[in-house]
Design an enzyme around this catalytic site. Structure first.
Site, short mmCIF file in Angstrom:
data_model
loop_
_atom_site.label_atom_id
_atom_site.label_comp_id
_atom_site.label_asym_id
_atom_site.label_seq_id
_atom_site.Cartn_x
_atom_site.Cartn_y
_atom_site.Cartn_z
N GLY A 147 0.83 -1.21 0.00
CA GLY A 147 0.00 0.00 0.00
C GLY A 147 0.86 1.26 0.00
N GLY B 117 -0.40 4.38 0.27
CA GLY B 117 -1.19 5.50 0.78
C GLY B 117 -0.31 6.32 1.71
CG PHE B 118 -1.83 9.75 3.73
CD1 PHE B 118 -1.24 10.97 3.45
CD2 PHE B 118 -3.14 9.55 3.33
CE1 PHE B 118 -1.94 11.97 2.78
CE2 PHE B 118 -3.85 10.54 2.67
CZ PHE B 118 -3.25 11.75 2.40
CB VAL C 281 -0.70 -7.99 -1.65
CG1 VAL C 281 -0.34 -9.14 -0.73
CG2 VAL C 281 0.55 -7.20 -2.02
CD GLU D 124 -14.44 17.47 3.50
OE1 GLU D 124 -13.71 18.01 4.34
OE2 GLU D 124 -14.06 16.50 2.81
CG ASP E 160 -7.49 4.82 7.39
OD1 ASP E 160 -7.02 5.57 8.27
OD2 ASP E 160 -8.19 5.22 6.45
CB ALA F 17 -4.46 12.02 6.19
C1 LIG Z 1 -13.19 10.59 0.56
C2 LIG Z 1 -12.28 10.63 1.76
C3 LIG Z 1 -12.07 11.82 2.42
C4 LIG Z 1 -11.21 11.89 3.51
N1 LIG Z 1 -11.00 13.10 4.13
C5 LIG Z 1 -10.08 13.18 5.12
C6 LIG Z 1 -9.76 14.43 5.72
O1 LIG Z 1 -10.33 15.46 5.35
N2 LIG Z 1 -8.81 14.46 6.70
C7 LIG Z 1 -8.15 13.33 7.09
O2 LIG Z 1 -7.26 13.40 7.94
N3 LIG Z 1 -8.46 12.12 6.57
C8 LIG Z 1 -9.40 12.02 5.60
N4 LIG Z 1 -9.69 10.80 5.05
C9 LIG Z 1 -9.05 9.61 5.61
C10 LIG Z 1 -7.63 9.44 5.08
O3 LIG Z 1 -7.63 9.57 3.67
C11 LIG Z 1 -7.12 8.11 5.53
O4 LIG Z 1 -7.07 8.11 6.94
C12 LIG Z 1 -5.75 7.80 4.95
O5 LIG Z 1 -5.80 7.77 3.55
C13 LIG Z 1 -5.25 6.46 5.48
O6 LIG Z 1 -4.01 6.20 4.93
P1 LIG Z 1 -3.53 4.69 4.69
O7 LIG Z 1 -2.14 4.78 4.19
O8 LIG Z 1 -3.81 3.88 5.88
O9 LIG Z 1 -4.50 4.12 3.57
P2 LIG Z 1 -4.80 4.65 2.11
O10 LIG Z 1 -4.41 6.06 1.94
O11 LIG Z 1 -6.20 4.26 1.85
O12 LIG Z 1 -3.82 3.79 1.18
C14 LIG Z 1 -3.94 2.41 1.06
C15 LIG Z 1 -3.25 1.99 -0.22
O13 LIG Z 1 -3.18 0.56 -0.24
C16 LIG Z 1 -3.47 0.09 -1.52
N5 LIG Z 1 -3.97 -1.28 -1.38
C17 LIG Z 1 -5.03 -1.71 -0.65
N6 LIG Z 1 -5.12 -3.04 -0.70
C18 LIG Z 1 -4.09 -3.48 -1.45
C19 LIG Z 1 -3.65 -4.76 -1.89
N7 LIG Z 1 -4.29 -5.88 -1.50
N8 LIG Z 1 -2.58 -4.85 -2.69
C20 LIG Z 1 -1.92 -3.72 -3.10
N9 LIG Z 1 -2.29 -2.49 -2.72
C21 LIG Z 1 -3.36 -2.37 -1.90
C22 LIG Z 1 -4.51 1.07 -2.04
O14 LIG Z 1 -4.53 1.07 -3.47
C23 LIG Z 1 -4.01 2.40 -1.46
O15 LIG Z 1 -3.14 3.07 -2.33
C24 LIG Z 1 -10.56 10.72 3.97
C25 LIG Z 1 -10.79 9.50 3.30
C26 LIG Z 1 -11.64 9.46 2.20
C27 LIG Z 1 -11.87 8.15 1.48
#
Ligand SMILES: Cc1cc2nc3c(=O)[nH]c(=O)nc-3n(C[C@H](O)[C@H](O)[C@H](O)COP(=O)(O)OP(=O)(O)OC[C@H]3O[C@@H](n4cnc5c(N)ncnc54)[C@H](O)[C@@H]3O)c2cc1C
Length: 448
Positions: A37, A39-40, A105, A197, A327, A344
Site C-alpha cells: 500500500g 497510501g499515507f 497482494v 463535504e 487505517d 491522514a
Molecule cells: C473521501 C475521503 C475523504 C477523507 N478526508 C479526510 C480528511 O479530510 N482528513 C483526514 O485526515 N483524513 C481524511 N480521510 C481519511 C484518510 O484519507 C485516511 O485516513 C488515509 O488515507 C489512510 O491512509 P492509509 O495509508 O492507511 O490508507 P490509504 O491512503 O487508503 O492507502 C492504502 C493503499 O493501499 C493500496 N492497497 C489496498 N489493498 C491493497 C492490496 N491488496 N494490494 C496492493 N495495494 C493495496 C490502495 O490502493 C491504497 O493506495 C478521507 C478518506 C476518504 C476516502
C-alpha cells in the site's frame, strides 16, 4: 485493428527470494522489506526507511498515491484528478533502494514471510508492512454499489462527477416536471466529513457555478439531501461543531435528515427507515468502511470493521516482523485511552513510526521496541466557500479562518510541488469566479 489483450498483465512463476532485477543485484544480501500500500502510511514508512541499507519493495494496485481528503473535489469538478494523485514511481525515482510494483497482494503467508500477488509473483520478505487502508462496505447490501458509488478512488470520483453532471444535462432535455425533479435530486448517505463535504459542494455547484448555464430550469431548484443514521452530522466532532456544520449546510440549501437510515435502494431512489421515499438517480455512499480484506490472511484478532488489533508497537502479535500501519491498524493511544482515529495524520505518523522502528532494528541488531504514541493535531472539515469547522488544541472555530487553515493544510500535505501549484491555481480561480471547470465527463465511443 486493436489487439485483444492490451491490458493483460504478465504472470510470474516461482518465488523472488532475491531481487533479481539487474539494478538491485548489488543489494541481494541486504534485508528485504515489503510494504503493501502506497497510501499515507506506506509512503511515509518508505521515506523513513531511507538510509536503512535494506531493499524495499513497495506494492500498490494503483500506480499513484492518492490524496483522498481532496477526492470529493474531483467528484464535484473543483479539481482535476491529476492534481491530487502522484505517480508512486516518480515519488521514489531517486531512491535506488526502492522497487515499486503495481499489483494487488492477494495473500500474506506469515509463517513463510511471503506475499503473493495477483500476477502470481511471490515475494519473500524479512519484514512486511501492511498499509492497505480501508474499503467501502454496504452493510450486507452489496448490490447498492451500482446505484450509490463510494468515494475511494479516482475512478469513483470520476463516476460520481459523471452522474452529477449528466443529471443536469438530462434535466435540460426533459419536459416532464416530476421526471426532471428526480434528475435534480441528489442524495448523499452518511454525514461524516466525506458526506458533509460532498453535500456542501453539490449544493454550492448547483446554486452558484452552474447557475447561468441551463436555459430550461433553474439549477438552484436542485435538491441535495444528506442522510445520517446518528443524531448529528460530523459525529466524531464536538456537539457544538456538529451544530455549526449542520447550520452551514442548511444555509447552503442542503436538507439534512438525521436519525434515519436507508432501508431500500433501487435505480429510481431510496426508501428511508421513516418510510419516506426519495426519487433520485444520483446517490453517493459515504456511510461505511472496513479494513481491506488482505488483513484476513494474518492470524491477528480483528475489530468488527476488520481492522487489525495490533500491539502497542504496531506489529501483529505473531510473527512480530509483520506490522500494520494507517487505517487498517487498530490501536489504543496510551495518552487518551481512545482508539487512534482513521485520519491522514495518524496514518502518516504510524508509517513514519514503523519505518523508524525497522531502521533502528536493522542498525542496532536488537528488538527493543517502544510503543506508538499519537500526536493529535486537530480536525478540520470544510462545508463550502468560507465555511469550515476546526477543532485544534482544544479550541473550536469556524467560518473563514477555519476555511483558510483547511486550504493551507491540504496544500501543504499534497505530494509534489506540481500538485500544490496546480491546486492553488485552480482554487484561486474558483474563489474569484465560482467556476468549476473540471467538468469534462467521459462519453462512450461511437460504435464503428
Ligand atoms: C473521501 C475521503 C475523504 C477523507 N478526508 C479526510 C480528511 O479530510 N482528513 C483526514 O485526515 N483524513 C481524511 N480521510 C481519511 C484518510 O484519507 C485516511 O485516513 C488515509 O488515507 C489512510 O491512509 P492509509 O495509508 O492507511 O490508507 P490509504 O491512503 O487508503 O492507502 C492504502 C493503499 O493501499 C493500496 N492497497 C489496498 N489493498 C491493497 C492490496 N491488496 N494490494 C496492493 N495495494 C493495496 C490502495 O490502493 C491504497 O493506495 C478521507 C478518506 C476518504 C476516502
Amino acid at each position: 485493428m486493436h489487439t485483444a489483450n492490451r491490458t493483460t498483465r504478465p504472470r510470474w512463476d516461482g518465488i523472488t527470494k532475491t531481487n533479481d532485477e539487474s539494478k538491485f543485484k548489488h543489494m541481494n544480501n541486504q534485508p528485504h522489506i515489503v510494504i503493501i500500500g502506497a497510501g499515507f502510511a506506506g509512503i511515509e514508512c518508505t521515506k523513513a526507511l531511507k538510509g536503512s541499507g535494506a531493499r524495499i519493495t513497495l506494492i500498490d494496485r494503483q500506480n499513484h498515491h492518492l490524496f483522498q481528503p481532496l477526492l470529493y473535489q474531483v467528484a464535484t469538478a473543483a479539481l482535476s484528478a491529476a492534481s491530487i494523485a502522484a505517480p508512486i514511481r516518480k515519488v521514489f525515482s531517486k531512491r535506488k533502494d526502492v522497487h515499486v510494483l503495481m499489483d494487488e497482494v492477494t495473500r500474506i503467508d506469515p509463517d513463510a514471510m511471503r506475499v503473493t500477488l495477483s500476477s502470481g509473483k511471490q515475494i519473500d520478505a524479512d519484514y512486511i508492512v501492511l498499509a492497505a487502508g480501508l474499503r467501502s462496505v454496504y452493510f450486507g447490501h452489496d448490490d447498492w454499489e451500482t446505484h450509490a458509488p463510494p468515494l475511494k478512488s479516482i475512478a469513483d470520483a470520476i463516476e460520481i462527477r459523471r452522474r452529477f453532471v449528466s443529471a443536469f444535462e438530462s434535466a435540460e432535455l426533459i419536459d416532464d416536471n416530476d421526471d426532471r425533479s428526480r434528475h435534480l435530486t441528489f442524495v448523499v448517505i452518511g454525514a461524516g466529513p466525506t458526506g458533509v463535504e460532498m453535500a456542501g459542494a453539490f449544493a454550492e455547484l448547483s446554486r452558484k457555478a452552474l447557475r447561468d448555464e441551463y436555459r430550461r430550469f433553474d439549477t438552484s431548484s436542485a435538491r441535495v439531501i444528506l442522510i445520517e443514521g446518528q443524531d448529528r452530522v460530523l459525529n466524531a466532532y464536538a456537539p457544538e461543531t456538529s451544530a455549526r456544520a449542520k447550520k452551514d449546510l442548511e444555509e447552503l440549501g442542503v436538507e439534512v435528515i438525521l436519525n434515519t437510515t436507508v432501508d431500500e435502494m433501487d435505480a429510481m431512489g431510496v426508501t428511508l427507515s421513516n418510510g419516506q421515499r426519495i426519487e433520485t438517480e444520483t446517490i453517493v455512499w459515504a456511510a461505511g468502511v472496513a479494513g481491506e480484506s488482505i488483513g484476513s490472511s494474518l492470524d491477528c484478532e480483528r475489530t468488527r470493521d476488520q481492522k487489525l488489533k495490533v500491539e502497542p508497537n504496531l506489529s501483529i502479535p505473531t510473527p512480530p516482523n509483520i506490522f500494520a500501519a494507517g487505517d487498517i491498524a487498530y490501536c489504543i493511544d496510551p495518552k487518551s485511552n481512545e482508539p487512534v482515529p482513521g485520519v491522514a495524520p495518524a496514518a502518516i505518523q504510524m508509517g513514519t513510526f514503523v519505518g523508524r522502528t525497522i531502521k533502528s532494528e536493522l542498525k542496532s541488531n536488537t528488538t527493543n521496541r517502544s510503543p506508538f504514541a499519537y500526536r493529535d493535531k486537530g480536525s478540520l472539515a470544510t462545508i463550502g466557500r468560507n465555511r469550515a469547522v476546526a477543532e485544534i488544541a482544544g479550541r473550536r472555530f469556524a467560518g473563514y479562518p477555519a476555511f483558510l487553515l483547511w486550504a493551507i493544510i491540504h496544500i501543504y500535505f499534497l505530494i509534489g510541488y506540481r500538485n500544490r501549484i496546480m491546486t492553488m491555481l485552480q482554487w484561486f480561480w474558483q474563489y474569484v469566479h465560482y467556476d468549476r471547470s473540471a467538468r469534462v465527463i467521459p462519453t462512450k465511443r461511437p460504435e464503428p
